[in-house]
Design a protein around this motif. Structure first.
Motif, PDB file in Angstrom:
ATOM      1  N   GLY A  46       0.985  -1.218   0.084  1.00 32.68           N
ATOM      2  CA  GLY A  46      -0.046   0.055   0.176  1.00 32.68           C
ATOM      3  C   GLY A  46       0.846   1.261  -0.106  1.00 32.68           C
ATOM      4  O   GLY A  46       0.334   2.247   0.903  1.00 32.68           O
ATOM      5  N   ILE A  47       1.739   1.433  -0.865  1.00 33.76           N
ATOM      6  CA  ILE A  47       2.848   2.489  -0.870  1.00 33.76           C
ATOM      7  C   ILE A  47       2.904   2.728  -2.416  1.00 33.76           C
ATOM      8  O   ILE A  47       2.848   1.823  -3.266  1.00 33.76           O
ATOM      9  CB  ILE A  47       4.055   2.255   0.014  1.00 33.76           C
ATOM     10  N   SER A  48       3.493   3.832  -2.527  1.00 28.51           N
ATOM     11  CA  SER A  48       3.786   4.255  -3.970  1.00 28.51           C
ATOM     12  C   SER A  48       5.071   3.557  -4.475  1.00 28.51           C
ATOM     13  O   SER A  48       5.881   3.101  -4.018  1.00 28.51           O
ATOM     14  CB  SER A  48       3.933   5.577  -4.341  1.00 28.51           C
ATOM     15  N   GLN A  49       4.911   3.377  -5.870  1.00 26.60           N
ATOM     16  CA  GLN A  49       6.090   2.748  -6.610  1.00 26.60           C
ATOM     17  C   GLN A  49       7.239   3.302  -6.326  1.00 26.60           C
ATOM     18  O   GLN A  49       8.511   2.879  -6.287  1.00 26.60           O
ATOM     19  CB  GLN A  49       5.619   2.616  -8.265  1.00 26.60           C
ATOM     20  N   LYS A  50       7.313   4.589  -6.329  1.00 28.06           N
ATOM     21  CA  LYS A  50       8.374   5.499  -6.361  1.00 28.06           C
ATOM     22  C   LYS A  50       9.149   5.299  -4.902  1.00 28.06           C
ATOM     23  O   LYS A  50      10.309   5.444  -4.784  1.00 28.06           O
ATOM     24  CB  LYS A  50       8.065   6.974  -6.384  1.00 28.06           C
ATOM     25  N   THR A  51       8.155   5.195  -3.885  1.00 26.05           N
ATOM     26  CA  THR A  51       8.596   4.748  -2.516  1.00 26.05           C
ATOM     27  C   THR A  51       9.491   3.768  -2.474  1.00 26.05           C
ATOM     28  O   THR A  51      10.533   3.538  -1.747  1.00 26.05           O
ATOM     29  CB  THR A  51       7.725   5.112  -1.439  1.00 26.05           C
ATOM     30  N   VAL A  52       8.807   2.577  -2.985  1.00 22.24           N
ATOM     31  CA  VAL A  52       9.520   1.345  -2.986  1.00 22.24           C
ATOM     32  C   VAL A  52      10.791   1.419  -3.688  1.00 22.24           C
ATOM     33  O   VAL A  52      11.827   1.039  -3.369  1.00 22.24           O
ATOM     34  CB  VAL A  52       8.598   0.387  -3.894  1.00 22.24           C
ATOM     35  N   GLN A  53      10.863   2.189  -4.966  1.00 20.71           N
ATOM     36  CA  GLN A  53      12.170   2.100  -5.654  1.00 20.71           C
ATOM     37  C   GLN A  53      12.992   2.914  -4.737  1.00 20.71           C
ATOM     38  O   GLN A  53      14.574   2.722  -4.763  1.00 20.71           O
ATOM     39  CB  GLN A  53      12.078   2.744  -6.833  1.00 20.71           C
ATOM     40  N   ASN A  54      12.782   4.062  -4.054  1.00 18.33           N
ATOM     41  CA  ASN A  54      13.763   4.781  -3.186  1.00 18.33           C
ATOM     42  C   ASN A  54      14.260   3.989  -1.980  1.00 18.33           C
ATOM     43  O   ASN A  54      15.493   3.866  -1.804  1.00 18.33           O
ATOM     44  CB  ASN A  54      13.034   5.835  -2.634  1.00 18.33           C
ATOM     45  N   GLN A  55      13.418   3.369  -1.529  1.00 23.93           N
ATOM     46  CA  GLN A  55      13.638   2.358  -0.486  1.00 23.93           C
ATOM     47  C   GLN A  55      14.677   1.351  -0.855  1.00 23.93           C
ATOM     48  O   GLN A  55      15.775   0.795  -0.094  1.00 23.93           O
ATOM     49  CB  GLN A  55      12.432   1.781   0.149  1.00 23.93           C
ATOM     50  N   LEU A  56      14.483   0.837  -1.933  1.00 28.08           N
ATOM     51  CA  LEU A  56      15.370  -0.238  -2.477  1.00 28.08           C
ATOM     52  C   LEU A  56      16.720   0.217  -2.814  1.00 28.08           C
ATOM     53  O   LEU A  56      17.765  -0.357  -2.488  1.00 28.08           O
ATOM     54  CB  LEU A  56      14.845  -0.867  -3.965  1.00 28.08           C
ATOM     55  N   ALA A  57      16.650   1.233  -3.335  1.00 26.81           N
ATOM     56  CA  ALA A  57      17.840   2.120  -3.665  1.00 26.81           C
ATOM     57  C   ALA A  57      18.927   2.055  -2.254  1.00 26.81           C
ATOM     58  O   ALA A  57      19.952   2.066  -2.376  1.00 26.81           O
ATOM     59  CB  ALA A  57      17.706   3.477  -4.378  1.00 26.81           C
ATOM     60  N   THR A  58      18.127   2.754  -1.378  1.00 21.76           N
ATOM     61  CA  THR A  58      18.828   3.194   0.125  1.00 21.76           C
ATOM     62  C   THR A  58      19.136   1.728   0.448  1.00 21.76           C
ATOM     63  O   THR A  58      20.487   1.839   0.883  1.00 21.76           O
ATOM     64  CB  THR A  58      17.776   3.733   0.925  1.00 21.76           C
ATOM     65  N   ALA A  59      18.248   0.808   0.571  1.00 19.90           N
ATOM     66  CA  ALA A  59      18.979  -0.552   1.323  1.00 19.90           C
ATOM     67  C   ALA A  59      20.140  -1.251   0.317  1.00 19.90           C
ATOM     68  O   ALA A  59      20.960  -1.765   0.966  1.00 19.90           O
ATOM     69  CB  ALA A  59      17.579  -1.455   0.942  1.00 19.90           C
ATOM     70  N   THR A  60      19.738  -1.014  -0.762  1.00 21.31           N
ATOM     71  CA  THR A  60      20.918  -1.790  -1.843  1.00 21.31           C
ATOM     72  C   THR A  60      22.403  -0.924  -1.307  1.00 21.31           C
ATOM     73  O   THR A  60      23.334  -1.749  -1.436  1.00 21.31           O
ATOM     74  CB  THR A  60      20.499  -1.728  -3.131  1.00 21.31           C
ATOM     75  N   ASN A  61      22.313   0.285  -1.727  1.00 15.55           N
ATOM     76  CA  ASN A  61      23.638   1.093  -1.501  1.00 15.55           C
ATOM     77  C   ASN A  61      24.087   0.932  -0.025  1.00 15.55           C
ATOM     78  O   ASN A  61      25.388   0.683   0.047  1.00 15.55           O
ATOM     79  CB  ASN A  61      23.240   2.646  -1.796  1.00 15.55           C
ATOM     80  N   THR A  62      23.186   0.721   0.975  1.00 20.73           N
ATOM     81  CA  THR A  62      23.833   0.611   2.339  1.00 20.73           C
ATOM     82  C   THR A  62      24.255  -0.653   2.516  1.00 20.73           C
ATOM     83  O   THR A  62      25.401  -1.022   3.278  1.00 20.73           O
ATOM     84  CB  THR A  62      22.640   0.885   3.266  1.00 20.73           C
ATOM     85  N   LEU A  63      23.777  -1.686   1.917  1.00 21.56           N
ATOM     86  CA  LEU A  63      24.243  -3.235   2.199  1.00 21.56           C
ATOM     87  C   LEU A  63      24.798  -3.846   1.088  1.00 21.56           C
ATOM     88  O   LEU A  63      25.468  -4.950   1.367  1.00 21.56           O
ATOM     89  CB  LEU A  63      22.682  -4.061   2.411  1.00 21.56           C
ATOM     90  N   ARG A  64      25.186  -3.188   0.057  1.00 23.15           N
ATOM     91  CA  ARG A  64      25.905  -3.871  -1.054  1.00 23.15           C
ATOM     92  C   ARG A  64      27.103  -4.521  -0.604  1.00 23.15           C
ATOM     93  O   ARG A  64      27.508  -5.692  -0.665  1.00 23.15           O
ATOM     94  CB  ARG A  64      26.012  -2.900  -2.265  1.00 23.15           C
ATOM     95  N   ALA A  65      28.153  -3.568   0.177  1.00 28.24           N
ATOM     96  CA  ALA A  65      29.204  -4.177   0.770  1.00 28.24           C
ATOM     97  C   ALA A  65      29.330  -5.246   1.607  1.00 28.24           C
ATOM     98  O   ALA A  65      29.914  -6.117   1.509  1.00 28.24           O
ATOM     99  CB  ALA A  65      30.041  -2.893   1.019  1.00 28.24           C
ATOM    100  N   GLN A  66      28.502  -4.961   2.366  1.00 30.00           N
ATOM    101  CA  GLN A  66      28.297  -6.106   3.574  1.00 30.00           C
ATOM    102  C   GLN A  66      27.636  -7.281   3.102  1.00 30.00           C
ATOM    103  O   GLN A  66      27.823  -8.392   3.667  1.00 30.00           O
ATOM    104  CB  GLN A  66      27.672  -5.484   4.791  1.00 30.00           C
ATOM    105  N   LEU A  67      26.384  -6.994   2.318  1.00 32.47           N
ATOM    106  CA  LEU A  67      25.548  -8.444   2.054  1.00 32.47           C
ATOM    107  C   LEU A  67      25.788  -9.022   0.849  1.00 32.47           C
ATOM    108  O   LEU A  67      25.358 -10.190   0.858  1.00 32.47           O
ATOM    109  CB  LEU A  67      24.184  -7.851   2.246  1.00 32.47           C
ATOM    110  N   SER A  68      26.284  -8.540  -0.250  1.00 32.85           N
ATOM    111  CA  SER A  68      26.446  -8.983  -1.350  1.00 32.85           C
ATOM    112  C   SER A  68      26.875 -10.373  -1.654  1.00 32.85           C
ATOM    113  O   SER A  68      26.534 -11.514  -2.065  1.00 32.85           O
ATOM    114  CB  SER A  68      27.161  -8.273  -2.324  1.00 32.85           C
ATOM    115  N   LYS A  69      28.005 -10.738  -0.750  1.00 34.77           N
ATOM    116  CA  LYS A  69      28.718 -11.794  -0.824  1.00 34.77           C
ATOM    117  C   LYS A  69      27.968 -12.897  -0.007  1.00 34.77           C
ATOM    118  O   LYS A  69      28.008 -14.112  -0.428  1.00 34.77           O
ATOM    119  CB  LYS A  69      30.267 -11.991  -0.327  1.00 34.77           C
TER     120      LYS A  69
END
Length: 199
Positions: A157-180
């Motif tokens: 129940g949120i906008s697609q833009k909000t989803v995309q922003n949250q995904l970008a934030t999570a991905t940028n924050t966790l990429r180094a720690q979680l990708s492997k």
């Protein structure tokens, strides 16, 4: 009376599976100091290190009939490293432990104990659980349940833009720690579900 000090590790682990307390005590006697030293190098807290080692041995005794330990030294050292990571991620900023996490997971892949897979899943849960609630939900739905951003937006129940922003934030924050970690989970085909991350 059995002279446990003369037993090789393979014999001790076999006796442990049968519930032999003398074998368990001998395994503890031979290994506790090395395990403590490994933990202390990272935590620098003697009381926490003692608790950590004690908890590992308590777990081993409680699960003695389930354990299939082919290499006792590798199993114990990997268990210490995982417990250090778990404690550290709960108590402080997880970023300084990214290198420890990577090397520990690499070591785990080299062992042949099937219970290591459960430890890997636990680590994934800890790292994803550190995200804010809504961001964690979006992250899991997108990356682990393979939903699109518009499907996620409709579901929660949120906008697609909000989803995309949250995904970008999570991905940028966790990429180094979680990708492997996530890559290893895919390789191991661990069963990861949204419910695994619910509080």
């Amino acid at each position: 009376m059995l002279e446990y000090s003369r037993h090789p590790e393979e014999a001790l682990t076999a006796l442990l599976r049968e519930g032999d307390e003398g074998a368990f005590v001998e395994i503890y006697r031979r290994n506790w100091q090395r395990m403590y030293n490994t933990a202390y190098k990272r935590l620098k807290d003697p009381f926490q290190c003692e608790d950590l080692v004690q908890n590992i041995f308590t777990d081993i005794w409680e699960r003695r009939t389930e354990l299939l330990i082919a290499n006792l030294q590798a199993y114990l050292q990997t268990a210490v490293r995982f417990q250090v990571i778990k404690y550290s991620t709960r108590m402080s900023d997880v970023a300084p432990f990214a290198d420890i996490l990577e090397s520990s997971l690499a070591s785990a892949i080299g062992t042949d104990d099937p219970l290591i897979e459960n430890e890997l899943l636990d680590l994934v849960k800890l790292w994803i659980a550190a995200l804010p609630e809504k961001r964690r939900e979006i992250f899991v739905l997108y990356y682990l349940e393979d939903l699109s951003s518009d499907q996620i937006a409709e579901r929660i129940g949120i906008s697609q833009k909000t989803v995309q922003n949250q995904l970008a934030t999570a991905t940028n924050t966790l990429r180094a720690q979680l990708s492997k970690v996530l890559m290893l989970c895919l390789i191991l085909q661990l069963p990861v579900r949204l419910e695994d991350f619910s509080k």
